[in-house]
Motif scaffolding. Structure first.
Motif, PDB file in Angstrom:
ATOM      1  N   GLY A   6      -8.367   8.518   8.863  1.00  0.00           N
ATOM      2  CA  GLY A   6      -9.806   8.479   9.224  1.00  0.00           C
ATOM      3  C   GLY A   6     -10.409   7.496  10.196  1.00  0.00           C
ATOM      4  N   GLY A   7      -9.281   6.617  10.998  1.00  0.00           N
ATOM      5  CA  GLY A   7      -9.678   5.768  12.079  1.00  0.00           C
ATOM      6  C   GLY A   7     -10.250   4.538  11.336  1.00  0.00           C
ATOM      7  N   ALA A   8     -10.203   4.144  10.138  1.00  0.00           N
ATOM      8  CA  ALA A   8     -10.573   2.978   9.572  1.00  0.00           C
ATOM      9  C   ALA A   8      -9.808   2.676   8.193  1.00  0.00           C
ATOM     10  N   ILE A   9      -9.740   1.515   8.102  1.00  0.00           N
ATOM     11  CA  ILE A   9      -8.850   0.916   6.829  1.00  0.00           C
ATOM     12  C   ILE A   9      -9.856   0.740   5.769  1.00  0.00           C
ATOM     13  N   VAL A  10      -9.677   1.303   4.460  1.00  0.00           N
ATOM     14  CA  VAL A  10     -10.406   1.166   3.618  1.00  0.00           C
ATOM     15  C   VAL A  10      -9.770   0.887   2.312  1.00  0.00           C
ATOM     16  N   SER A  11     -10.023  -0.058   1.688  1.00  0.00           N
ATOM     17  CA  SER A  11      -9.393  -0.618   0.195  1.00  0.00           C
ATOM     18  C   SER A  11     -10.061  -0.069  -0.698  1.00  0.00           C
ATOM     19  N   VAL A  12      -9.792   0.727  -1.586  1.00  0.00           N
ATOM     20  CA  VAL A  12     -10.597   1.401  -2.787  1.00  0.00           C
ATOM     21  C   VAL A  12     -10.002   0.867  -4.058  1.00  0.00           C
ATOM     22  N   PRO A  13     -10.942   0.388  -4.862  1.00  0.00           N
ATOM     23  CA  PRO A  13     -10.237  -0.024  -6.252  1.00  0.00           C
ATOM     24  C   PRO A  13      -9.758   1.141  -7.200  1.00  0.00           C
ATOM     25  N   ALA A  14      -8.481   0.719  -7.788  1.00  0.00           N
ATOM     26  CA  ALA A  14      -7.960   1.844  -8.428  1.00  0.00           C
ATOM     27  C   ALA A  14      -7.673   1.544  -9.816  1.00  0.00           C
ATOM     28  N   LEU A  15      -7.373   2.547 -10.547  1.00  0.00           N
ATOM     29  CA  LEU A  15      -6.725   2.389 -11.970  1.00  0.00           C
ATOM     30  C   LEU A  15      -5.554   3.157 -11.962  1.00  0.00           C
ATOM     31  N   TRP A  16      -4.472   3.142 -12.489  1.00  0.00           N
ATOM     32  CA  TRP A  16      -3.318   3.975 -12.871  1.00  0.00           C
ATOM     33  C   TRP A  16      -3.183   4.061 -14.256  1.00  0.00           C
TER      34      TRP A  16
END
Length: 391
Positions: free
Chosen positions: A248-258
């Motif tokens: 998407g043209g941008a770096i995004v860090s998304v919180p995650a839970l596995w």
């Protein structure tokens, strides 16, 4: 337990499902915007300040310093480091005197290891330590197993170098129990891109890494996965961290839970809502009903309730986190939930959220008994300290 009366802060087993419900209801009351360190000093917003806890330092024997904590069925386990060999030490308390648990190192790096993570289940102990060494000063990991009941002790299980090190090795995250099964979590080079989130399981005395590529734990050219915390959900496991989207043209860090119902999976990835491009889940407290997750959304504290695929962003007070800060996992005493931050103890009840003064230093570990809270804090000039307080 040796209590130091001279050093005090200069600032003045409820199921998680019940806690999550109470916090969700409280969060509906609206958002409170409060900085961790208001310019006018403590007390500028009385509506968010509860009565202070009586913090008392717990001094460990042999000049040992606390490093990490774990909750046992009958108390607290304290991982420490001493200035003399063997440096890794283990203590336990049920609210009374400290008892030292003998540790038995075998490999050279085990004698100077510093605890990264300790987990306890039904009297069994699993611990992970590390010490830097070798030509590249990489961490040499050591894994330990033991028990707290008859003849308590903790014994290193020496592993071949390639189990946790060598080409493709990433950092280790921590240890947990999936039911009765001990598990180590960390990172390893992916067959596709970057590092995968990886698990190690044990057979006899040998640990073996499980292949994560192609699973929800695995990375891809468009998505890089990273876990920084592992915990038990009862029979299963939860990992907290972030998913880095590269498209998407941008770096995004998304919180995650596995989450997974057992050590062998299957794993489910749940993305947590955030308002900033850089956000991450730091830690979680879980049981078989769900998880209470804490982390950072930009530079602010964030908390989420996760029940299966359903995620609720909790409306906690706005507390500003320092760069590279890491929020310890929440702890529960009765119907109250506590989140520790530098100088601040955030307390959540069905009546809302309140700030209480915390002990000095940066909290790095938290644990609780039925009537008391334990915190390990660090200070740049004064090392680490273990504090206990009663609500």
């Amino acid at each position: 337990m040796v209590l130091s009366g001279g050093r005090r802060s200069r600032r003045s087993a409820t199921p998680i499902r019940a806690v999550l419900l109470a916090l969700f209801v409280a969060s509906l009351g609206g958002s409170c915007q409060v900085q961790a360190n208001p310019p006018s000093g403590p007390g500028t917003d009385p509506a968010l300040l509860g009565p202070p806890l009586a913090w008392t330092e717990v001094v460990l024997p042999d000049r040992a310093r606390p490093v990490t904590l774990a909750t046992a069925q009958d108390g607290i386990v304290i991982g420490g480091v001493a200035p003399v060999r063997p440096e890794p030490r283990l203590f336990r308390t049920a609210g009374g005197p400290l008892t030292e648990v003998p540790v038995e190192p075998h490999s050279p790096y085990a004698f100077v290891a510093r605890w990264l993570s300790i987990a306890v289940h039904d009297g069994q102990v699993l611990a992970l330590g590390g010490a830097r060494g070798g030509a590249h000063a990489n961490v040499r990991w050591t894994v330990w197993r033991g028990q707290l009941r008859s003849a308590p002790r903790l014994v290193e299980q020496p592993q071949p170098f390639g189990v946790f090190g060598g080409w493709g090795a990433g950092d280790l995250t921590g240890v947990a129990f999936a039911g009765n099964e001990p598990v180590i979590a960390g990172a390893w080079a992916s067959d596709r891109a970057g590092n995968d989130v990886s698990l190690w399981r044990v057979a006899g005395d040998r640990w073996a890494r499980q292949d994560s590529t192609g699973t929800p734990l695995g990375s891809s050219p468009d998505v890089l996965n990273g876990a920084r915390f592992v915990t038990s959900t009862g029979d299963g496991l939860a990992l907290a961290g972030s998913v880095t989207d590269l498209g998407g043209g941008a770096i995004v860090s998304v919180p995650a839970l596995w989450t997974a119902p057992g050590a062998d999976g299957p794993w489910t990835l749940v993305r947590l809502p955030a308002s900033q491009r850089i956000a991450e889940a730091h830690a979680a407290r879980c049981d078989d009903a769900g998880c209470l997750v804490v982390g950072a959304d930009g530079d602010s504290l964030a908390a989420w309730e996760v029940r299966g695929p359903t995620v609720t962003r909790l409306d906690v007070p706005r507390l500003v986190l320092a760069e590279h800060a890491s929020v310890p996992a929440p702890v529960v005493i009765g119907d109250r939930t506590y989140v520790a931050l530098p100088g601040v103890l955030l307390e959540g009840t069905d009546g809302g959220w309140h700030r209480r003064p915390g002990p000095e230093g940066v909290p790095v570990a938290a644990a609780a008994t039925s009537d008391g809270l334990y915190l390990v804090t660090t200070e740049p000039q004064d090392g680490s300290h273990l504090w206990t307080g009663r609500p």
